[in-house]
Design a protein around this motif. Structure first.
Motif, PDB file in Angstrom:
ATOM      1  N   CYS A 143      -0.954 -11.445   1.227  1.00  0.00           N
ATOM      2  CA  CYS A 143      -0.831 -10.189   0.488  1.00  0.00           C
ATOM      3  C   CYS A 143      -0.611  -9.018   1.448  1.00  0.00           C
ATOM      4  O   CYS A 143      -1.039  -9.046   2.603  1.00  0.00           O
ATOM      5  N   ALA A 144       0.060  -8.000   0.931  1.00  0.00           N
ATOM      6  CA  ALA A 144       0.274  -6.782   1.711  1.00  0.00           C
ATOM      7  C   ALA A 144      -1.017  -5.970   1.779  1.00  0.00           C
ATOM      8  O   ALA A 144      -1.775  -5.902   0.804  1.00  0.00           O
ATOM      9  N   HIS A 145      -1.255  -5.329   2.920  1.00  0.00           N
ATOM     10  CA  HIS A 145      -2.401  -4.443   3.090  1.00  0.00           C
ATOM     11  C   HIS A 145      -1.904  -3.028   3.332  1.00  0.00           C
ATOM     12  O   HIS A 145      -0.895  -2.817   4.019  1.00  0.00           O
ATOM     13  N   PHE A 146      -2.585  -2.051   2.760  1.00  0.00           N
ATOM     14  CA  PHE A 146      -2.207  -0.667   3.018  1.00  0.00           C
ATOM     15  C   PHE A 146      -3.438   0.225   3.113  1.00  0.00           C
ATOM     16  O   PHE A 146      -4.485  -0.057   2.525  1.00  0.00           O
ATOM     17  N   ASN A 147      -3.284   1.284   3.885  1.00  0.00           N
ATOM     18  CA  ASN A 147      -4.314   2.315   4.012  1.00  0.00           C
ATOM     19  C   ASN A 147      -3.902   3.542   3.217  1.00  0.00           C
ATOM     20  O   ASN A 147      -2.719   3.889   3.154  1.00  0.00           O
ATOM     21  N   LEU A 148      -4.876   4.199   2.633  1.00  0.00           N
ATOM     22  CA  LEU A 148      -4.643   5.447   1.923  1.00  0.00           C
ATOM     23  C   LEU A 148      -5.104   6.609   2.797  1.00  0.00           C
ATOM     24  O   LEU A 148      -6.253   6.661   3.227  1.00  0.00           O
ATOM     25  N   TRP A 149      -4.172   7.516   3.077  1.00  0.00           N
ATOM     26  CA  TRP A 149      -4.459   8.718   3.855  1.00  0.00           C
ATOM     27  C   TRP A 149      -4.445   9.929   2.940  1.00  0.00           C
ATOM     28  O   TRP A 149      -3.561  10.062   2.090  1.00  0.00           O
ATOM     29  N   ILE A 150      -5.417  10.813   3.119  1.00  0.00           N
ATOM     30  CA  ILE A 150      -5.427  12.097   2.423  1.00  0.00           C
ATOM     31  C   ILE A 150      -5.625  13.189   3.471  1.00  0.00           C
ATOM     32  O   ILE A 150      -6.584  13.138   4.260  1.00  0.00           O
ATOM     33  N   ASN A 151      -4.686  14.138   3.486  1.00  0.00           N
ATOM     34  CA  ASN A 151      -4.764  15.230   4.472  1.00  0.00           C
ATOM     35  C   ASN A 151      -4.975  14.713   5.893  1.00  0.00           C
ATOM     36  O   ASN A 151      -5.873  15.143   6.623  1.00  0.00           O
ATOM     37  N   ASP A 152      -4.164  13.739   6.287  1.00  0.00           N
ATOM     38  CA  ASP A 152      -4.126  13.219   7.662  1.00  0.00           C
ATOM     39  C   ASP A 152      -5.349  12.406   8.059  1.00  0.00           C
ATOM     40  O   ASP A 152      -5.578  12.182   9.259  1.00  0.00           O
ATOM     41  N   SER A 153      -6.140  11.928   7.096  1.00  0.00           N
ATOM     42  CA  SER A 153      -7.288  11.083   7.411  1.00  0.00           C
ATOM     43  C   SER A 153      -7.281   9.845   6.517  1.00  0.00           C
ATOM     44  O   SER A 153      -6.974   9.939   5.319  1.00  0.00           O
ATOM     45  N   ILE A 154      -7.619   8.696   7.104  1.00  0.00           N
ATOM     46  CA  ILE A 154      -7.719   7.471   6.311  1.00  0.00           C
ATOM     47  C   ILE A 154      -8.997   7.523   5.482  1.00  0.00           C
ATOM     48  O   ILE A 154     -10.086   7.753   6.015  1.00  0.00           O
ATOM     49  N   VAL A 155      -8.861   7.299   4.177  1.00  0.00           N
ATOM     50  CA  VAL A 155     -10.033   7.332   3.307  1.00  0.00           C
ATOM     51  C   VAL A 155     -10.331   5.973   2.682  1.00  0.00           C
ATOM     52  O   VAL A 155     -11.449   5.757   2.183  1.00  0.00           O
ATOM     53  N   ALA A 156      -9.365   5.050   2.705  1.00  0.00           N
ATOM     54  CA  ALA A 156      -9.605   3.740   2.105  1.00  0.00           C
ATOM     55  C   ALA A 156      -8.524   2.773   2.546  1.00  0.00           C
ATOM     56  O   ALA A 156      -7.433   3.178   2.973  1.00  0.00           O
ATOM     57  N   GLY A 157      -8.847   1.486   2.445  1.00  0.00           N
ATOM     58  CA  GLY A 157      -7.879   0.429   2.704  1.00  0.00           C
ATOM     59  C   GLY A 157      -7.884  -0.557   1.550  1.00  0.00           C
ATOM     60  O   GLY A 157      -8.937  -0.822   0.948  1.00  0.00           O
ATOM     61  N   PHE A 158      -6.714  -1.114   1.202  1.00  0.00           N
ATOM     62  CA  PHE A 158      -6.607  -2.015   0.057  1.00  0.00           C
ATOM     63  C   PHE A 158      -5.743  -3.222   0.401  1.00  0.00           C
ATOM     64  O   PHE A 158      -4.796  -3.119   1.189  1.00  0.00           O
ATOM     65  N   VAL A 159      -6.078  -4.348  -0.219  1.00  0.00           N
ATOM     66  CA  VAL A 159      -5.218  -5.525  -0.192  1.00  0.00           C
ATOM     67  C   VAL A 159      -4.557  -5.610  -1.561  1.00  0.00           C
ATOM     68  O   VAL A 159      -5.228  -5.736  -2.583  1.00  0.00           O
ATOM     69  N   ALA A 160      -3.235  -5.502  -1.593  1.00  0.00           N
ATOM     70  CA  ALA A 160      -2.512  -5.486  -2.865  1.00  0.00           C
ATOM     71  C   ALA A 160      -2.287  -6.902  -3.379  1.00  0.00           C
ATOM     72  O   ALA A 160      -1.979  -7.811  -2.600  1.00  0.00           O
ATOM     73  N   GLY A 161      -2.421  -7.094  -4.677  1.00  0.00           N
ATOM     74  CA  GLY A 161      -2.131  -8.373  -5.296  1.00  0.00           C
ATOM     75  C   GLY A 161      -0.686  -8.436  -5.777  1.00  0.00           C
ATOM     76  O   GLY A 161       0.046  -7.447  -5.755  1.00  0.00           O
ATOM     77  N   LYS A 162      -0.269  -9.620  -6.242  1.00  0.00           N
ATOM     78  CA  LYS A 162       1.114  -9.777  -6.697  1.00  0.00           C
ATOM     79  C   LYS A 162       1.370  -9.048  -8.005  1.00  0.00           C
ATOM     80  O   LYS A 162       2.504  -8.680  -8.302  1.00  0.00           O
ATOM     81  N   LYS A 163       0.312  -8.850  -8.804  1.00  0.00           N
ATOM     82  CA  LYS A 163       0.477  -8.126 -10.059  1.00  0.00           C
ATOM     83  C   LYS A 163       0.254  -6.629  -9.830  1.00  0.00           C
ATOM     84  O   LYS A 163      -0.583  -6.237  -9.020  1.00  0.00           O
ATOM     85  N   LYS A 164       1.009  -5.829 -10.548  1.00  0.00           N
ATOM     86  CA  LYS A 164       0.869  -4.384 -10.385  1.00  0.00           C
ATOM     87  C   LYS A 164      -0.561  -3.954 -10.733  1.00  0.00           C
ATOM     88  O   LYS A 164      -1.166  -4.474 -11.662  1.00  0.00           O
TER      89      LYS A 164
END
Length: 326
Positions: free
Chosen positions: A120-141
Motif C-alpha cells: 500500500c501507498a504511504h503518505f504524510n499530511l503536512w499543515i503549515n510546513d509541519s507533519i501532523v499525521a501519517g497514513f497507509v492508504a488502502g485500495k478502496k477510496k
C-alpha cells in the motif's frame, strides 16, 4: 465489406478464446517478444504516450536528446478521473488561504492506493510546513482525517514517500480532494501543485490540465525539456479505442497545421507497443516506428506479464479488425 461493430467484437472474442486455450508459458513468451519489439525509423518527431510513468519519461528525454528530433508530441485522451495519480515520491500542495474565513478544526484527504496489502501507498499530511499525521492508504477510496487546533492552515500538503516498482506492480497514490470541517471540498484540479521529489520548487506542476497529454507535457518540461519543443495533443474523452482516438487526434493536428514530417517514432511500453505502432502507422500513413520500453509494472520475475500479454493479444487482434477501414 465493412464489418459492423458487433461482428468485430464477436470475431475478436472468438479468436481470443482460442488464444486463451492455446496459451502456455513458452508461447506466451514468444508472443510477448513479438508485441514488445522495438522498430525505430529515421524520424524527426518523437511521440510519447501520455500514460507512461516518470522513469519512462526520463528515457524518452534521452531518446529525444540523442536523435535528430525537432519536436516531442504527447498524446492521451481528456481525463475521465477525479483522482490525481502521484506516481513518484513528491508533494501534492493545496493552497488553503482563501478558505480561512471559518476556523478549520478538521482536515480530511480523500485518497486510495493502487496496490494493497504490504504494498500500500504511504503518505504524510503536512499543515503549515509541519507533519501532523501519517497514513497507509488502502485500495478502496477513503477519507483520512485529523483534528486541527492550530491556526488556520495556509497550505495542506500530501507527501507520498514510499514509491516503489517491482514484480508486485507499481506503488502509486491517488488523491481526489481535501475536505475542511467535513463540509468544504477542495478538488485537486485547479487547486493544487505537484512538486516532484523534494519540496524545492524545481520540478513543480500546476494541476490545471484535463488530459494525460497535457500532464505529460508539463512533466517533461519539469524534467528540463524546452517547452517550445513540446506539443500536447489531447484526444476526445472515450471509454474504448483510446489508442485509436489518440492517433486520430494527432492526424487531425498534422493535417490542420500542415506540418512536414520525415518520420515518427512512438515511445510506448511493453506488449502495448505493437498495437500502438500499428494504429498510428495505419491512421497517419507516415513512416512510423515504435520504441518499446520495458514494462516494469506488469511483468513477473521472468520479465513476462502473462495476463497483460493475453489482454494485449486480444486487443491487437481487435485493433487489426477495426483498423481495416483505414
Amino acid at each position: 465489406m465493412k464489418l459492423s461493430k458487433q461482428i468485430k467484437l464477436v470475431i475478436a472474442f472468438v479468436i481470443s478464446g482460442f488464444l486463451f486455450i492455446l496459451f502456455a508459458p513458452p508461447l506466451t513468451r514468444e508472443v510477448a517478444y513479438f508485441l514488445s519489439n522495438t522498430e525505430k525509423v529515421d524520424a524527426d518527431i518523437l511521440v510519447v504516450e501520455g500514460w507512461l510513468g516518470y522513469d519512462d519519461l526520463k528515457t524518452a528525454i534521452d531518446e529525444f536528446n540523442s536523435g535528430e528530433y525537432k519536436l516531442i508530441i504527447t498524446t492521451g485522451i481528456k481525463s475521465t478521473t477525479d483522482y490525481f495519480n502521484i506516481n513518484t515520491d513528491g508533494f501534492l500542495i493545496f493552497n488553503t488561504v482563501r478558505y480561512n474565513s471559518v476556523p478549520v478544526k478538521k482536515i480530511g484527504i480523500k485518497a486510495k492506493s493502487e496496490l494493497g496489502g504490504e504494498n500500500c501507498a504511504h503518505f504524510n499530511l503536512w499543515i503549515n510546513d509541519s507533519i501532523v499525521a501519517g497514513f497507509v492508504a488502502g485500495k478502496k477510496k477513503h477519507i483520512y482525517s485529523v483534528d486541527w487546533n492550530g491556526p488556520s492552515p495556509d497550505s495542506v500538503m500530501i507527501q507520498f514517500d514510499n514509491d516503489l516498482m517491482g514484480i508486485f506492480g507499481d506503488r502509486n497514490l491517488y488523491v481526489s480532494e481535501i475536505i475542511l470541517n467535513d463540509k468544504t471540498t477542495i478538488p485537486f484540479l485547479n487547486n493544487s501543485i505537484y512538486d516532484i521529489g523534494k519540496l524545492d520548487n524545481r520540478h513543480r506542476i500546476v494541476n490545471n490540465m484535463r488530459s494525460n497529454s497535457e500532464l505529460t507535457a508539463k512533466r517533461l518540461v519539469s524534467l528540463g525539456v524546452d517547452s517550445s519543443k513540446i506539443m500536447a495533443i489531447p484526444g476526445n474523452r472515450v471509454r474504448i479505442n483510446r489508442t485509436l482516438n489518440s492517433a486520430l487526434a494527432l492526424r487531425n493536428w498534422i493535417e490542420k497545421t500542415g506540418l512536414k514530417v520525415r518520420g515518427i517514432n512512438i515511445i510506448s511500453s511493453g506488449t502495448h507497443s505493437r498495437r500502438t505502432g500499428m494504429t498510428f502507422r495505419k491512421v497517419l500513413h507516415l513512416n512510423t516506428g515504435i520504441i518499446a520500453l520495458n514494462d516494469r509494472k506488469h511483468t513477473g520475475a521472468d520479465g513476462i506479464g502473462y495476463l497483460k500479454t493475453l489482454r494485449e493479444s486480444i486487443a491487437f487482434i481487435y485493433y487489426s479488425i477495426i483498423l481495416i477501414p483505414y
